[in-house]
Design an enzyme around this catalytic site. Structure first.
Site, short mmCIF file in Angstrom:
data_model
loop_
_atom_site.label_atom_id
_atom_site.label_comp_id
_atom_site.label_asym_id
_atom_site.label_seq_id
_atom_site.Cartn_x
_atom_site.Cartn_y
_atom_site.Cartn_z
N CYS A 29 0.74 -1.21 0.17
CA CYS A 29 -0.05 0.01 0.08
C CYS A 29 0.98 1.20 0.02
O CYS A 29 0.46 2.22 -0.61
CB CYS A 29 -0.97 -0.02 1.29
N GLY A 521 18.97 -24.48 15.68
CA GLY A 521 18.94 -23.41 16.10
C GLY A 521 17.55 -22.91 16.60
O GLY A 521 16.59 -23.58 16.15
N SER A 523 13.86 -21.06 16.45
CA SER A 523 12.73 -20.86 15.48
C SER A 523 12.92 -19.41 14.93
O SER A 523 12.97 -18.46 15.94
CB SER A 523 11.48 -21.05 16.07
N GLY A 524 12.84 -19.13 13.97
CA GLY A 524 13.08 -17.81 13.35
C GLY A 524 14.37 -17.24 13.23
O GLY A 524 14.67 -16.00 12.84
N GLY A 526 16.39 -18.26 10.65
CA GLY A 526 16.96 -18.21 9.16
C GLY A 526 17.24 -19.55 8.73
O GLY A 526 17.84 -19.50 7.63
N LYS A 527 16.62 -20.66 9.44
CA LYS A 527 17.23 -22.12 8.95
C LYS A 527 16.40 -22.22 7.71
O LYS A 527 17.45 -22.83 6.79
CB LYS A 527 16.91 -23.05 9.94
#
Length: 705
Positions: A29, A521, A523-524, A526-527
Site C-alpha cells: 500500500c 537453532g 525458531s526464526g 533463518g534455517k
C-alpha cells in the site's frame, strides 16, 4: 503538528490529475500511495516500475521507508502529527496512516473527504468515518529542486502478454473476408424495398417482382451460409487462441520466482490469470466486427448522402452526440470495472482460503466469522457490479432516447420531403433502413471502443504475470560433467527488503560431497531461509552458493535442480495416486524406483496395507493421508529423483520417535550429500556435523562424533 497560522499554499497545477492505483501485492500500500502522488506531480511511474526499483516484503513498509523512497524520487517529505480538524490544512495529495497498518492518499478535504485507498479504490467518507481509521499521522510530499518529471511506465503489448501465437494472421484474414461479404449483402438489402415500391408497384411488373424476389432470396441464402462460416471461423480462432495464450501464460507463471507467489493472494492470482480469457473473447468476437463497423458505417453514410445531405447530417449529429455521452461516462465506467475486478478477486480469495482452512475454522468455531467475511466480500463485489449495471442502464437509456427521438424527427423530415416530391416512397423506406444500419453500427462501434478500452484493465492485470521477470539464470547451456555434490556458502547474507533486518549475515559453510550436516537453532533464526537459498528458491542479497565449486547460477537452476532433492516444511501433494506423487507424475514412471524410494522413506508398509496400494488416491493436497504419511510420501518423491544432494527441512517432524529413527537410519545409509534442518536433538545427532545458526549467523560448527 502544523505551526500556528499554517495555510495551504496556492496550487496552480489545476490540470493535474491524481490517478487511482490499486495495490497488486498484499502489502504494498505504501508503494502504491507513493506512485499515485509521484504521478500527480509529473513522475508518471507505475507500480511495476517502483517495485523493480524499491524492494518490499510481506511485512509492508514503515513511514520512514516511504520517506526514503520518496526522497530518492526527488520529493520533499514532511511528516506531521495532527488532529482531525487540521486535515484541511494539509497540502494535498498527501499520505495518511490508516488503521495502524495501512496507507491511503488524501485527495480532497471538504464536507466529505475523498480518499484514494490502494486496497479498495476511490472512497468518499464523512469526517466521522475518517476519524475511525485515521491514526493522526500524515506525510506531505512536494517536488524538490532535483525532482524531474519523467515517464517510466512499462509498455504493455499484446505480444508481450500472450507470447507467440501461430496461425493468427491467416485466421483473421479469413474472418475479415467473410465479414466483408456479409457487409456487402447487408448494404444491398434496402434496395429491395426501394425497387419494389418505386419500380414494381408503380408499373405492376410481375416479371421484375419475380426476378427481384429470386435474386434477393439468393442473397439471403448466401448471407446465412457466410454467417455460419464466419461463426465457425471465430469459434475455431477463439479456441485456438485460448489454448495457446493460456499455455504461454501458464508456462511463464511457473517460471516466476517463489517470492512472487508469496506476496499475492491466491484469488488475485487466479483472477489475473483469468483476465487472458476476457482479452481473447473480446478480440476474437469483436475485433473484426468493430473494424468493419467503422468502415461500413462510413460507406453507409456516403450512400445516405446521395439521398439527402440534411438528413444525413442529422443522423451524423446523433452519432456524435452519443459518442460524447459515452466519452463523458468512460472514466466512471473504467473505475467501476477496475474495482469490480479487484473486489471479485478478494471474494475468490476468501472462498479459497476458507475451503483450504476448513479444519482450523471448524475447530475454532469460526464458521460464522468466515461467513461474515465472505458475505462482506460478496456484498462489496455485488455493489461494484451494480455500479457497472447502473452505468449500463444509463447508456441504454441515452441510446434509446437519443436515437428514438432522432428517428422520429428523421422520418418526419423525410416524409415532408416526400410530400414535396423530393423523395419517393421507396427512397424514404431505403433511407430509413440505411439510417438504422448506420446508427446500429456506429453506436455499436462506440460501445466496442469502450470494451476495447476496458481491455487495458485486464492487460495491466495480466502484465503482472507476463511482464514479471522469471527466475534469474534458470536456464543455462552448461555442458560440462556433473560436479561433485559438495555445497559451499560464500558470505551469504539475505534480507527481504532494504528496510528489513538481515535474516542471514555473512554465513560461510562448506559441506563436502557425501557428508551429512545438520543445521539447528531457535525458531526464526533463518534455517529455512538458508535452505531455500541453497535450493535456489531465494536469491541471496550478498554472496553466492556453489555446487561442486561452481556457482549454481552459472550451472543454471533448471540443471542444478536435476541433481538435488528436497523436503520442505510446507511441501504439498497433488491430486492423484500415491505412485503419481512419488514419481511426480512422470509420463513413464519406474515402479521399481517408486517402491525403493517408498521403502527408504518407511512408507512402503503403509501403502501395502491400503486396498489400492500404490494406486490409492491421496485426495486434495494429501487430505486422505496422515501428517506423517504425507511427509514420508514427500520424502519418497525426493528420493525417487535419485539426487546427489538431499535437503530435509523438518522432514520428520510429524513422525514418532521409532519411525523417525528408522527413516533417519535409511537416509543415513545413502551415499549422497545431506543437509538437514532439525529441531530435535535425535535428528541432528544423525548427522556427522552440527551447525548452530543463531540471529542469522553461524555460531558453531562441530562434529557429532
Amino acid at each position: 503538528m502544523p505551526p500556528s497560522g499554517y495555510r495551504m499554499p496556492l496550487q496552480f497545477g489545476w490540470s493535474r490529475r491524481l490517478p487511482m492505483m490499486l495495490q497488486t501485492e498484499a502489502a504494498e500500500c505504501g508503494l502504491a500511495c507513493l506512485a499515485m502522488v509521484a504521478s500527480y506531480h509529473g513522475h508518471d511511474v507505475d507500480l511495476a516500475g517502483l517495485r523493480r526499483r524499491f524492494s518490499t516484503s510481506l511485512k509492508g513498509v514503515t513511514l520512514a521507508r516511504v520517506m526514503s523512497m520518496a526522497g530518492q524520487l526527488g520529493l520533499i517529505c514532511r511528516p506531521l502529527k495532527l488532529d482531525m480538524d487540521e486535515l484541511a490544512q494539509l497540502k494535498t495529495p498527501c499520505l495518511l496512516h490508516w488503521d495502524l497498518n495501512h496507507f491511503v492518499v488524501l485527495k480532497r478535504v471538504g464536507q466529505r473527504l475523498v480518499i484514494h485507498d490502494p486496497a479498495r479504490g476511490i472512497r468518499t467518507l464523512s469526517r466521522r468515518e475518517v476519524s475511525e481509521h485515521f491514526t493522526g499521522v500524515a506525510l506531505e510530499l512536494t517536488p524538490g529542486a532535483d525532482f524531474s518529471p519523467v515517464r517510466e511506465r512499462q509498455a504493455v503489448s499484446l505480444r508481450a502478454l500472450t507470447g507467440t501465437v501461430r496461425g493468427l494472421l491467416p485466421a483473421l484474414a479469413q474472418i475479415l473476408g467473410l465479414a466483408v461479404a456479409l457487409e456487402v449483402f447487408a448494404l444491398a438489402g434496402p434496395f429491395y424495398m426501394q425497387w419494389i415500391l418505386d419500380q414494381v408497384l408503380v408499373s405492376a411488373d410481375h416479371d421484375l417482382l419475380t426476378l427481384l424476389g429470386l435474386g434477393f432470396m439468393g442473397i439471403a441464402m448466401f448471407s446465412a451460409l457466410v454467417t455460419a462460416a464466419r461463426s465457425w471461423a471465430v469459434t475455431w480462432l477463439g479456441a485456438t487462441l485460448n489454448v495457446q495464450w493460456a499455455s504461454n501464460l501458464f508456462s511463464h507463471l511457473m517460471r516466476l520466482p517463489l517470492d512472487w507467489f508469496e506476496k499475492r493472494h491466491i484469488g488475485d492470482v487466479v483472477s489475473r490469470f483469468g483476465s487472458i480469457q476476457t482479452i481473447q473473447k473480446t478480440l476474437t468476437t469483436q475485433f473484426i466486427g468493430s473494424l468493419l463497423d467503422g468502415l461500413m458505417s462510413l460507406v453507409t453514410l456516403v450512400v445516405m448522402g446521395f439521398y439527402s445531405l440534411w438528413l444525413t447530417a442529422l443522423v451524423a449529429g446523433l452519432f456524435l452526440t452519443y459518442g460524447l455521452i459515452r466519452w463523458a461516462f468512460f472514466n466512471p465506467l473504467r473505475r467501476a470495472n477496475e474495482e469490480q475486478i479487484v473486489y471479485g478477486a478478494r471474494q475468490q480469495s476468501e472462498l479459497l482460503e476458507s475451503i483450504r482452512g476448513a479444519m482450523p475454522i471448524k475447530l475454532a468455531n469460526k464458521q460464522d466469522e468466515r461467513l461474515g467475511r465472505y458475505a462482506n466480500a460478496t456484498v462489496a463485489t455485488a455493489n461494484r457490479t451494480i455500479g457497472i449495471q447502473r452505468l449500463g442502464i444509463a447508456f441504454t437509456l441515452s441510446n434509446q432516447m437519443l436515437f428514438g427521438i432522432g428517428r422520429v424527427a428523421m422520418i418526419w423530415i423525410a416524409a415532408t420531403l416526400a410530400l414535396k416530391n423530393e423523395f419517393s416512397a421507396g427512397m424514404l423506406i431505403a433511407f430509413i433502413a440505411y439510417s438504422d444500419q448506420f446508427t446500429s453500427r456506429a453506436a455499436g462501434l462506440i460501445d466496442k471502443w469502450v470494451d476495447f478500452s476496458m481491455l487495458k484493465l485486464h492487460a495491466e492485470r495480466v502484465a503482472d504475470i507476463a511482464l514479471t521477470a522469471p527466475e534469474k539464470r534458470a536456464e543455462t547451456t552448461w555442458s560440462g560433467p556433473i560436479p561433485e555434490a559438495s555445497i559451499e556458502l560464500c558470505n551469504i547474507s539475505f534480507r527481504y527488503a532494504e528496510s528489513e533486518p538481515w535474516i542471514l549475515r555473512n554465513c560461510n559453510l562448506k559441506i563436502e560431497a557425501g557428508e551429512s550436516v545438520a543445521i539447528t537453532g531457535p525458531s526464526g533464526c533463518g534455517k529455512s531461509t538458508l535452505a531455500k537459498i541453497v535450493l535456489g528458491l531465494l536469491e541471496p542479497t550478498e554472496g553466492e552458493v556453489k555446487f561442486g565449486g561452481i556457482a549454481i547460477r552459472t550451472l543454471g537452476l533448471d540443471t542444478y535442480r536435476q541433481w538435488i532433492g528436497a523436503v520442505m516444511q510446507d511441501d504439498q501433494l497433488f491430486a492423484g495416486s500415491i505412485a503419481d506423487n512419488i514419481s511426480f507424475f512422470n509420463s513413464e514412471p519406474d515402479l521399481k524406483r517408486i517402491v525403493s524410494a517408498a521403502q527408504i522413506a518407511a512408507i512402503h508398509e503403509d501403502i501395502a496395507y491400503m486396498p489400492m496400494g500404490y494406486q490409492s488416491l491421496v485426495g486434495d493436497m494429501g487430505s486422505s493421508l496422515s501428517g506423517g504419511q504425507r511427509q514420508r510420501v514427500v520424502l519418497a518423491r525426493a528420493l525417487y529423483q535419485q539426487p546427489a544432494l538431499l535437503i530435509l527441512d523438518e522432514a520428520t517432524s510429524h513422525l514418532d520417535v521409532i519411525r523417525e529413527k528408522k527413516v533417519n537410519d535409511s537416509v543415513q545409509q545413502l551415499k549422497i550429500t545431506r543437509l538437514v534442518i532439525a529441531h530435535r536433538p535425535e535428528t541432528a545427532r544423525q548427522a556427522k556435523r552440527i551447525v548452530i545458526l543463531q540471529t542469522g549467523r553461524i555460531l558453531q560448527d562441530a562434529s557429532t562424533s
